[in-house]
Structure formats: C-alpha cells, structure tokens
Design an enzyme around this catalytic site. Sequence first.
Site, PDB file in Angstrom:
ATOM      1  N   HIS A  99       0.811  -1.220   0.000  1.00 24.45           N
ATOM      2  CA  HIS A  99       0.000   0.000   0.000  1.00 24.45           C
ATOM      3  C   HIS A  99       0.845   1.270   0.000  1.00 24.45           C
ATOM      4  CE1 HIS A  99      -4.077  -1.697   0.406  1.00 24.45           C
ATOM      5  NE2 HIS A  99      -3.449  -2.697   1.010  1.00 24.45           N
TER       6      HIS A  99
ATOM      7  N   HIS B 236       0.106 -15.812   7.818  1.00 18.63           N
ATOM      8  CA  HIS B 236       0.601 -14.659   7.076  1.00 18.63           C
ATOM      9  C   HIS B 236       2.006 -14.318   7.568  1.00 18.63           C
ATOM     10  CE1 HIS B 236       0.045 -11.364   4.335  1.00 18.63           C
ATOM     11  NE2 HIS B 236      -1.242 -11.610   4.204  1.00 18.63           N
TER      12      HIS B 236
ATOM     13  N   ASP C  86      -7.653 -12.461  -3.010  1.00 22.95           N
ATOM     14  CA  ASP C  86      -7.958 -13.548  -3.940  1.00 22.95           C
ATOM     15  C   ASP C  86      -8.411 -14.792  -3.184  1.00 22.95           C
ATOM     16  OD1 ASP C  86      -6.874 -12.743  -6.795  1.00 22.95           O
ATOM     17  OD2 ASP C  86      -5.392 -12.018  -5.360  1.00 22.95           O
TER      18      ASP C  86
END
Length: 422
Positions: free
Chosen positions: A17, A109, A349
């Site tokens: 980002h 993650h 996704d």
Amino acid sequence: MSTFGQYFRVTTYGESHCRSVGCIVDGIPPGLPLTEDDIQPQMTRRRPGQSALTTPRNEKDRVEIQSGTEFGVTLGTPIAMMVRNEDQRPHDYGGGGKKDMDGFPRPSHADFTYLEKYGVKASSGGGRSSARETIGRVAASGIAEKYLSLAYGVEIVAWVSSVGNEYQFPPTPEHPTYSTQPEFLKFLQRVTRKEVDSFAPIRCPDASSAERMTKVIEQFRDAQDSIGGTVTCVIRNCPIGLGEPCFDKLEAMLAHAMLSLPATKGFEIGSGFGGCEVPGSIHNDPFVNVNGKLVTKTNNSGGIQGGISNGAPIYFRTAFKPPATIGQQQQTARYDLEEGVLQAKGRHDPCVVPRAVPIVEAMAALVVMDALMAQVSRESIRARLQPAVLKGDGKEIMLPVEQTGTHADEKDVQQHLNGDAK
C-alpha cells in the site's frame, strides 16, 4: 535480499500500500528495442480486478520506464521501472484497536515473522510479502523475454494445472507422473499463451478442467474461504548448456526463483515426485539420433541433466497454498496475547493461481536470461584461447580460434578431421 540474479540483476522495491512499486534492472544488453508496450502485456495479465475469481482491488498497473532507454532502444545502463498504486485502502486494516486487523498477527501470514525479524512491519497489507511486490519481477521479465525471443526463439508458457483436487492431467496407477502421459507431452509442445488466455479467468486451457476448477474457486469464494493449486510452466527452445554446477544448477535456480514467490509451498521438475514411483528402466532418458543430432527419446529429466539444459523442453510445476487472508472469523491470539476473533477486511484472492501464471513465466525468464549471460560469457572467454588440438584417425590438426567455441560448426570440424578443409 531484494536482488535476484548475478549477470541480469533485478532489484524490486515497494510494499502493498505504498505510493508505487517497481524495479531496477542492471546487466541489460544495449541496442535492444524496448518500450512500455513490450512490458505492459504481462503486467496486464497479472493485475488484480480481472474477474470475480480474483481480488476486486482496481489497479491498472501501468508501467513507466524511468531510465536506461532512449528513442525506444536500451542503452546498456540500468533501467528503472515504476508502477503507481492507484487504489490504496490502508484503512481496511484499521489503526490497531482490539477489533482491527492490525492488532492481530494474521494466521499463516507474514505479520508475525516480519515483526520478529525486523522489529517493525508495514501496518497495512502484506508489505513486502504481498503479491504487489511481484510487479517489479514481471516488469523486469519483459526485458528478458524480449531478448530471449529475438536472440534465441525462447518460448515460455505457464498455465493452471490444478485447483484443490481438480487436475488437468491427474496421476493414474499407470502414469503416476505426468512426464510419461502421452497427452501431457503433446500438450507441452503446442500450448501457447493465447490458448491459455482464451480460458480466462481460470487460465487452464482445457474446457472440462477449466469448468471444474472454476466451480471449486467459486465454492470457496462464496464461503469466504480460499483454496490452493498448481501452475505448470514449459520453456521451449532453451539453449543447451545453461546452468552452473554444482550449487547454481539450472533446476536449483528455477526452484529458488519459484519458491521466492509469495504463497508457494512446493516445486517439482520433470517427472517430479511421481517419478519416484517409476523404475529406472522406464525413467531413464535414452539418446537417439535425430537428423544428425543427439536428443533424448523421452524427457523425464524435464530438459535438464546434471544441472545443465540439454535442449529438450524444460517443464516444472509450482504449488501455491490457499491465500492466508480469508473473510471467515478465525479464533486466534492478538499481539498483546489476548485471545480474540479475527475477521479480515480488505480485498483478497480466493485462489492465487490464475494470477500467478504470468508471475511464474516472469521468474522463469529471469532465470534463463541470467544463466544464458553466464554461459555466453564463458564461451566468449574460451574463444580467446589458443587454437585447440583435435585428434582423429591418427591425425593431429589445429582448429582456428573461431572454431574452438561451443558453437563450432560440426561440418567444419568433421572436414578438418577428414583432412579436406579448405
């Protein structure tokens, strides 16, 4: 680190980002025709927001060449390329409150490991572990692919070969490895990117398989869940002799490249793991004479023997895990050690393999380009040596310097040995 390659060096930058992502590429041959139009097609293929099967993040991923070219030709100097992030939503990740995503190390993650390693992490998205980082790789590969295509006719094609437990070429008792499946081997020789993209968005170039795989992804997407899959890739017309034994074997560098991609969990080349179930009498690749050249009758080796390309098509498969960020509530612990419930926000996704296709192709191109430059360097140095001595039929003859390189004309060599060279 953030640099890949020894001769064709690619350094990527950017987080998921931040304002932009991109790369700097060094070692580029001068005089190569190159514009953004050469780079953009693969960028467009990997961009998000292409269909309901991918993240709805709306990024155009327009590449801008910043340096290293003039009048559409490479100068031989480093090329910088940039893609601006246009659809940033860092607020999706919250500000660190007890209900915000930022308060949790997301299960499976990179949040926890990045924080432990560096003592700080990007507060939004996956930072450098995000798939946004691969933009720089794909941009760099556009340069490599154009050179490889123009100079050697190299073709690199990848496609989705499985989603969940749905396979395009499922293993069977007779063919535990797809390297012995006649249909797969024929497909390997003819598949093109155009054919793969004609089955967008799933990118499995088989109507029945594509339909089944699409349904699997839709099922997990609708359940706010995710699923993994595999991408298979073939490299055709790869020059013989690429690969640097012992530690930089060509398959080792391909494995390095593929397993450096986000979400990857496995790599196999040629017969792969299924080849372990095949006896050596079947698995060995015997040599045959085809138009005066030695080629292998079969290709269980996947185009690489002893870590060096042998001229046959190189093919491999890369496994991608289910995306870690899902919309379901997950019972987990926060950074402050309190138990909590995480329900991820943002756009993600449900399955990464359809968008991973051009990324796998990109890394394959970077590996081949780097290995090619290493081999060409070796051949150039070798060609500067004193003439070589060849022996044949009891004769000793001296070959001219220009015929002592790897690419010496076989007819000229034979003429010298027969004593009838001009």
